[in-house]
Design an enzyme around this catalytic site. Structure first.
Site, short mmCIF file in Angstrom:
data_model
loop_
_atom_site.label_atom_id
_atom_site.label_comp_id
_atom_site.label_asym_id
_atom_site.label_seq_id
_atom_site.Cartn_x
_atom_site.Cartn_y
_atom_site.Cartn_z
N ILE A 14 0.84 -1.21 0.00
CA ILE A 14 0.00 0.00 0.00
C ILE A 14 0.88 1.25 0.00
CG2 ILE A 14 -1.88 1.21 1.18
CD1 ILE A 14 -2.59 -1.55 2.49
N ASP A 33 11.93 2.28 5.67
CA ASP A 33 11.43 0.89 5.65
C ASP A 33 12.61 -0.04 5.94
OD1 ASP A 33 10.40 -1.69 4.59
OD2 ASP A 33 8.79 -0.47 3.75
N PHE A 82 2.74 3.18 7.79
CA PHE A 82 2.33 1.88 7.24
C PHE A 82 3.11 0.73 7.88
CE2 PHE A 82 1.69 4.63 3.42
CZ PHE A 82 0.37 4.31 3.12
N LYS A 86 1.77 -8.10 8.99
CA LYS A 86 0.33 -8.15 8.73
C LYS A 86 -0.26 -9.54 8.54
CE LYS A 86 0.78 -7.71 3.73
NZ LYS A 86 0.30 -7.19 2.49
N SER A 126 -7.16 -1.13 10.43
CA SER A 126 -7.75 -2.19 9.61
C SER A 126 -9.17 -2.47 10.04
CB SER A 126 -6.89 -3.45 9.81
OG SER A 126 -7.54 -4.58 9.29
N ALA A 127 -9.97 -2.95 9.09
CA ALA A 127 -11.34 -3.37 9.42
C ALA A 127 -11.31 -4.55 10.39
CB ALA A 127 -12.07 -3.77 8.15
N TYR A 150 -2.40 -10.09 15.56
CA TYR A 150 -2.28 -9.02 14.56
C TYR A 150 -3.38 -7.97 14.80
CZ TYR A 150 -3.04 -6.36 10.34
OH TYR A 150 -3.25 -5.31 9.48
N LYS A 154 -3.32 -3.82 16.16
CA LYS A 154 -3.93 -2.63 15.54
C LYS A 154 -4.84 -1.94 16.55
CE LYS A 154 -2.07 -2.81 11.54
NZ LYS A 154 -1.14 -1.77 11.13
N TYR A 178 -8.66 0.18 6.77
CA TYR A 178 -8.80 -0.35 5.41
C TYR A 178 -9.65 -1.61 5.45
CZ TYR A 178 -4.07 1.83 5.23
OH TYR A 178 -2.97 2.63 5.37
N PHE A 179 -10.46 -1.79 4.41
CA PHE A 179 -11.19 -3.05 4.26
C PHE A 179 -10.26 -4.03 3.50
CE2 PHE A 179 -15.22 -2.86 6.47
CZ PHE A 179 -15.00 -1.67 7.11
P1 NAD Z 1 3.43 -4.64 3.44
O1 NAD Z 1 4.00 -5.74 4.26
O2 NAD Z 1 3.50 -4.76 1.97
O3 NAD Z 1 4.08 -3.24 3.86
C1 NAD Z 1 4.53 -2.98 5.16
C2 NAD Z 1 5.94 -2.43 5.04
O4 NAD Z 1 6.43 -2.13 6.36
C3 NAD Z 1 6.91 -3.42 4.40
O5 NAD Z 1 7.60 -2.76 3.36
C4 NAD Z 1 7.86 -3.81 5.54
O6 NAD Z 1 9.17 -4.07 5.08
C5 NAD Z 1 7.77 -2.58 6.44
N1 NAD Z 1 8.05 -2.83 7.86
C6 NAD Z 1 7.53 -3.79 8.65
N2 NAD Z 1 8.02 -3.69 9.90
C7 NAD Z 1 8.87 -2.63 9.90
C8 NAD Z 1 9.68 -2.02 10.88
N3 NAD Z 1 9.76 -2.50 12.12
N4 NAD Z 1 10.41 -0.95 10.54
C9 NAD Z 1 10.38 -0.44 9.27
N5 NAD Z 1 9.64 -1.00 8.30
C10 NAD Z 1 8.89 -2.07 8.61
O7 NAD Z 1 1.91 -4.45 3.92
P2 NAD Z 1 0.76 -3.55 3.30
O8 NAD Z 1 -0.27 -4.47 2.77
O9 NAD Z 1 1.33 -2.51 2.43
O10 NAD Z 1 0.18 -2.92 4.63
C11 NAD Z 1 0.60 -1.65 5.09
C12 NAD Z 1 -0.07 -1.40 6.43
O11 NAD Z 1 -1.49 -1.50 6.28
C13 NAD Z 1 0.30 -2.42 7.52
O12 NAD Z 1 0.42 -1.74 8.74
C14 NAD Z 1 -0.89 -3.36 7.53
O13 NAD Z 1 -1.06 -3.95 8.79
C15 NAD Z 1 -2.03 -2.40 7.21
N6 NAD Z 1 -3.19 -3.07 6.59
C16 NAD Z 1 -3.00 -3.86 5.50
C17 NAD Z 1 -4.09 -4.49 4.93
C18 NAD Z 1 -3.92 -5.43 3.77
O14 NAD Z 1 -4.78 -6.29 3.56
N7 NAD Z 1 -2.88 -5.30 2.96
C19 NAD Z 1 -5.37 -4.31 5.46
C20 NAD Z 1 -5.52 -3.47 6.57
C21 NAD Z 1 -4.41 -2.87 7.13
C1 WQD Z 2 -11.12 -13.04 2.00
C2 WQD Z 2 -12.13 -14.14 1.80
C3 WQD Z 2 -11.62 -16.14 3.03
C4 WQD Z 2 -7.97 -17.13 0.88
C5 WQD Z 2 -7.39 -10.44 5.97
C6 WQD Z 2 -7.00 -10.09 7.37
C7 WQD Z 2 -7.39 -8.67 7.67
C8 WQD Z 2 -6.86 -7.68 6.62
C9 WQD Z 2 -7.10 -8.17 5.23
C10 WQD Z 2 -4.91 -6.59 7.40
C11 WQD Z 2 -12.49 -14.89 3.09
C12 WQD Z 2 -11.55 -16.40 1.55
C13 WQD Z 2 -9.12 -16.52 1.30
C14 WQD Z 2 -8.05 -18.42 0.28
C15 WQD Z 2 -10.43 -18.34 0.53
N1 WQD Z 2 -5.45 -7.50 6.71
N2 WQD Z 2 -10.33 -17.11 1.12
N3 WQD Z 2 -9.30 -18.97 0.13
O1 WQD Z 2 -9.64 -12.63 5.83
O2 WQD Z 2 -11.03 -10.73 4.93
O3 WQD Z 2 -8.79 -10.27 5.81
O4 WQD Z 2 -6.71 -9.53 5.08
O5 WQD Z 2 -5.39 -5.86 8.22
O6 WQD Z 2 -6.89 -8.40 8.94
O7 WQD Z 2 -7.67 -10.97 8.26
O8 WQD Z 2 -9.00 -11.46 3.66
O9 WQD Z 2 -8.20 -12.21 1.47
O10 WQD Z 2 -7.62 -13.58 3.52
O11 WQD Z 2 -9.97 -13.55 2.68
O12 WQD Z 2 -11.53 -18.90 0.37
O13 WQD Z 2 -7.05 -19.03 -0.09
O14 WQD Z 2 -11.55 -15.13 0.94
O15 WQD Z 2 -12.18 -17.24 3.71
O16 WQD Z 2 -13.84 -15.23 3.02
P1 WQD Z 2 -9.69 -11.35 5.12
P2 WQD Z 2 -8.60 -12.70 2.81
#
Ligand code: NAD
Ligand code: WQD
Length: 351
Positions: A14, A33, A82, A86, A126-127, A150, A154, A178-179
């Site tokens: 992200i 990072d 960020f 995760k 996060s949601a 995790y 958050k 984020y969703f």
């Molecule tokens: P990502 O793992 O791609 O990015 C996170 C970055 O943080 C990575 O580049 C990693 O190297 C860096 N990092 C981790 N720990 C660190 C530390 N101690 N010091 C410096 N850098 C560090 O993940 P993302 O999907 O881009 O997510 C970004 C943020 O959004 C995270 O905090 C994650 O929890 C949150 N988030 C992600 C999602 C998702 O589904 N991707 C959903 C909700 C919330």
């Molecule tokens: C979505 C749907 C699974 C994989 C997770 C974290 C959440 C957030 C986003 C950071 C669900 C189904 C999945 C597979 C499947 N991250 N599924 N087969 O669980 O909504 O959220 O990522 O904050 O904290 O929990 O996302 O993409 O894992 O799953 O059937 O191999 O897909 O059961 O219904 P989720 P997901």
């Protein structure tokens, strides 16, 4: 003068997309990072896309001295935070790692921000903080509860930010919840690059489509949803990136407004905002949309429910619309098209 922003975790999925959106919106950025879940190649690609080298510091948010050095040598308007780990499953196996990295790391960052009087923050929440929601769509006042380390990390950070806002009204903090972020930059140059077998649905589907994985396991087909499979609010990462620009713009506007006021002070404090589309899509619907845009069949089988999964989850996106003047624009088709473009141009990610 352009506002300068520190982007922790800016090399990640992200963060990298947000760097581009911030550059386009005329913010100056410094990326910090430790590359624990990303690569230098992501930084190179961001630089290529924006047509100049971005300032990158390889460092950990738990490294106080390095953070101090960075804050001492720049005048930051604020921080987009960020950086964090995760993976839900990994967090169950290694809770101390997650609490140390995500919670202690954030406390360390907040302490250094306090030292340098930088008190504007956009935090990646996060949601997941809503746990199993009592009603849908989920708005920001819904009850919060988490069942895995995790999610707890958050939620703990949100509580810390709330307490900080009470202790010192100088803080302006937005927690973006984020969703389900999916998709990739339209150029196909940056995208999500899971290090191992993906945990999340969209990267799993795209690795099946490219032939790296045999078939998708669908975790449960007996949920009370449109077709029995889980329903989620998938949001394009480009829309999400724009949401961060909108959040920074909002902070900037509030601060300027506040400075011009003599009597009523109205700083932001702690403001949680959902970033979602407001629409739910089932696992089977996503597979079908992905097959349509890629022309690939996605073999799948139904297996038992994944522990900790919920049936349905989608956002009320009203608060983001009214306060940030932001709403998601891109469709499920766009999300699948851009994921597939990234996956087919980079079958092995950034390698
Ligand atoms: P990502 O793992 O791609 O990015 C996170 C970055 O943080 C990575 O580049 C990693 O190297 C860096 N990092 C981790 N720990 C660190 C530390 N101690 N010091 C410096 N850098 C560090 O993940 P993302 O999907 O881009 O997510 C970004 C943020 O959004 C995270 O905090 C994650 O929890 C949150 N988030 C992600 C999602 C998702 O589904 N991707 C959903 C909700 C919330
Ligand atoms: C979505 C749907 C699974 C994989 C997770 C974290 C959440 C957030 C986003 C950071 C669900 C189904 C999945 C597979 C499947 N991250 N599924 N087969 O669980 O909504 O959220 O990522 O904050 O904290 O929990 O996302 O993409 O894992 O799953 O059937 O191999 O897909 O059961 O219904 P989720 P997901």
């Amino acid at each position: 003068m352009k506002n300068k922003v520190l982007i922790t975790g800016g090399a990640g999925y992200i963060g990298s997309h947000t760097c581009i959106a911030l550059h386009e919106a005329d913010y100056d950025i410094v990326v910090y990072d430790n590359l624990s879940n990303s690569s230098r190649e992501a930084i190179n690609r961001i630089s290529t896309l924006i047509g100049q080298n971005i300032e990158f510091v390889e460092g950990d948010i738990r490294d106080t001295e390095l953070l101090r050095k960075i804050f001492a040598s720049h005048e930051f308007f604020g921080v987009i935070h960020f950086a964090g780990l995760k993976a839900v499953g990994e967090s169950v196996a290694k809770p101390l790692l997650y609490y140390n990295n995500n919670v202690s790391g954030t406390i360390n960052l907040l302490e250094v921000m306090t030292e340098y009087n930088v008190k504007n923050l956009v935090f990646s929440s996060s949601a997941t903080v809503y746990g199993d929601p009592e009603s849908l769509p989920i708005d920001e006042s819904s009850k919060r509860s988490c069942t895995n380390p995790y999610g707890q990390s958050k939620l703990m950070v949100e509580h810390i930010l709330e307490d900080l806002a009470i202790s010192d009204t100088g803080w302006n903090m937005i927690a973006l919840r984020y969703f389900n972020p999916v998709g990739a930059h339209t150029s196909g140059k940056i995208g999500e690059d899971p290090k191992d077998i993906p945990n999340n649905l969209m990267p799993y589907i795209s690795q099946v489509a490219i032939g790296k994985l045999d078939k998708l396991n669908i975790f449960g087909n007996d949920y009370p949803t449109v077709d029995g499979t889980g329903v989620r609010d998938f949001i394009h990462v480009t829309d999400l990136a724009q949401g961060h620009v909108a959040a920074l713009n909002y902070l900037d506007k509030q601060i300027n407004l506040n400075e011009s006021r003599t009597i009523q002070k109205n700083l932001v404090g702690f403001l949680p905002i959902n970033l979602g589309t407001g629409k739910g899509t089932s696992v089977l619907e996503l597979i079908s949309a992905f097959s349509d845009v890629s022309g690939k069949t996605i073999p799948y089988q139904f297996t038992s429910r994944r522990s900790g999964d919920i049936s349905s989850c989608y956002a009320s996106a009203d608060k983001a619309k009214s306060l940030l003047e932001w709403q998601a624009k891109l469709s499920i088709t766009d999300m699948c098209k851009d994921t597939w473009h990234w996956q087919s141009m980079n079958p092995n990610g950034y390698e």
